[in-house]
Scaffold this motif. Structure first.
Motif, PDB file in Angstrom:
ATOM      1  N   GLU A  60       0.486   4.049  10.285  1.00 12.06           N
ATOM      2  CA  GLU A  60       0.525   2.527  10.324  1.00 12.06           C
ATOM      3  C   GLU A  60       1.087   1.714   9.775  1.00 12.06           C
ATOM      4  OE1 GLU A  60      -4.195   3.495   7.189  1.00 12.06           O
ATOM      5  OE2 GLU A  60      -2.537   3.443   6.655  1.00 12.06           O
ATOM      6  N   VAL A  61       2.281   2.571   9.265  1.00 11.02           N
ATOM      7  CA  VAL A  61       3.748   2.088   9.156  1.00 11.02           C
ATOM      8  C   VAL A  61       3.925   1.466  10.655  1.00 11.02           C
ATOM      9  CG1 VAL A  61       5.926   1.013   8.980  1.00 11.02           C
ATOM     10  CG2 VAL A  61       4.397   1.909   6.869  1.00 11.02           C
TER      11      VAL A  61
ATOM     12  N   ASP B  52       1.182  -1.345   0.158  1.00  7.05           N
ATOM     13  CA  ASP B  52      -0.435   0.055  -0.235  1.00  7.05           C
ATOM     14  C   ASP B  52       0.521   0.944  -0.084  1.00  7.05           C
ATOM     15  OD1 ASP B  52      -2.176   1.627   0.130  1.00  7.05           O
ATOM     16  OD2 ASP B  52      -2.619   1.796   2.460  1.00  7.05           O
TER      17      ASP B  52
ATOM     18  N   GLN C   8       1.934  -2.143  12.452  1.00  5.29           N
ATOM     19  CA  GLN C   8       2.196  -2.811  12.075  1.00  5.29           C
ATOM     20  C   GLN C   8       3.484  -3.617  12.597  1.00  5.29           C
ATOM     21  OE1 GLN C   8       0.878  -3.269   8.010  1.00  5.29           O
ATOM     22  NE2 GLN C   8      -1.588  -1.515   8.309  1.00  5.29           N
TER      23      GLN C   8
ATOM     24  N   ILE D  53       0.260   4.067   2.561  1.00 11.23           N
ATOM     25  CA  ILE D  53      -0.080   4.117   3.958  1.00 11.23           C
ATOM     26  C   ILE D  53       0.865   5.271   4.793  1.00 11.23           C
ATOM     27  CG2 ILE D  53       1.982   3.342   3.716  1.00 11.23           C
ATOM     28  CD1 ILE D  53       1.065   0.634   5.602  1.00 11.23           C
TER      29      ILE D  53
END
Length: 147
Positions: A90-91, A83, A94, A86
């Protein structure tokens, strides 16, 4: 000569009651710019006079930069490839890595930058440059005709 060798020399010369300025001059005359600064020599000499025995650095608080591993770099690469839009948050969520580590991985190791809300390579390849020139020439011609 490494740091520990310099410190050992400072320790021995301090034990012989030689002033820090003389120790610094000796180190500088032999090693030049590789020698520690006068301030460093003075600080270590003071510590040795105060009874310090070890020549190694003391452990410092904070986490070392060990999160920039090939596995983490690959994980971030896969997340961005999956993605390109992103966000860093968000990275971060995750991958479980800090913001600074992610910035270092993205800019230094993956050589990416964020543009128009997606990650793109910092440097274009020769074929990408040629394609951009090919696309821009007709637009430039239209602009020049209108003036």
């Amino acid at each position: 000569m490494n740091k520990e060798n310099f410190r050992y020399y400072i320790k021995v010369r301090t034990a012989l009651n030689i002033p820090a300025s003389v120790i610094y001059d000796e180190l500088y005359s032999v090693h030049g710019d590789q020698a520690p600064s006068y301030r460093t020599v003075r600080r270590w000499a003071q510590w040795f006079r105060e009874g310090r025995e070890e020549i190694e650095d003391e452990a410092r608080p904070g986490s070392p930069i060990t999160e920039t591993t090939s596995g983490n770099i690959e994980q971030v690469r896969l997340l961005i490839d999956d993605d390109p839009h992103i966000t860093i948050e968000e990275v971060q969520e995750q991958a479980g890595l800090s913001h600074g580590t992610l910035q270092r991985i993205i800019t230094d190791h993956l050589n990416l930058k964020k543009a128009t809300a997606r990650y793109i390579p910092k440097d274009l390849t020769d074929s990408q440059r040629a394609e951009r020139v090919r696309i821009c020439k007709p637009n430039l011609a239209k602009f020049q005709e209108g003036t």
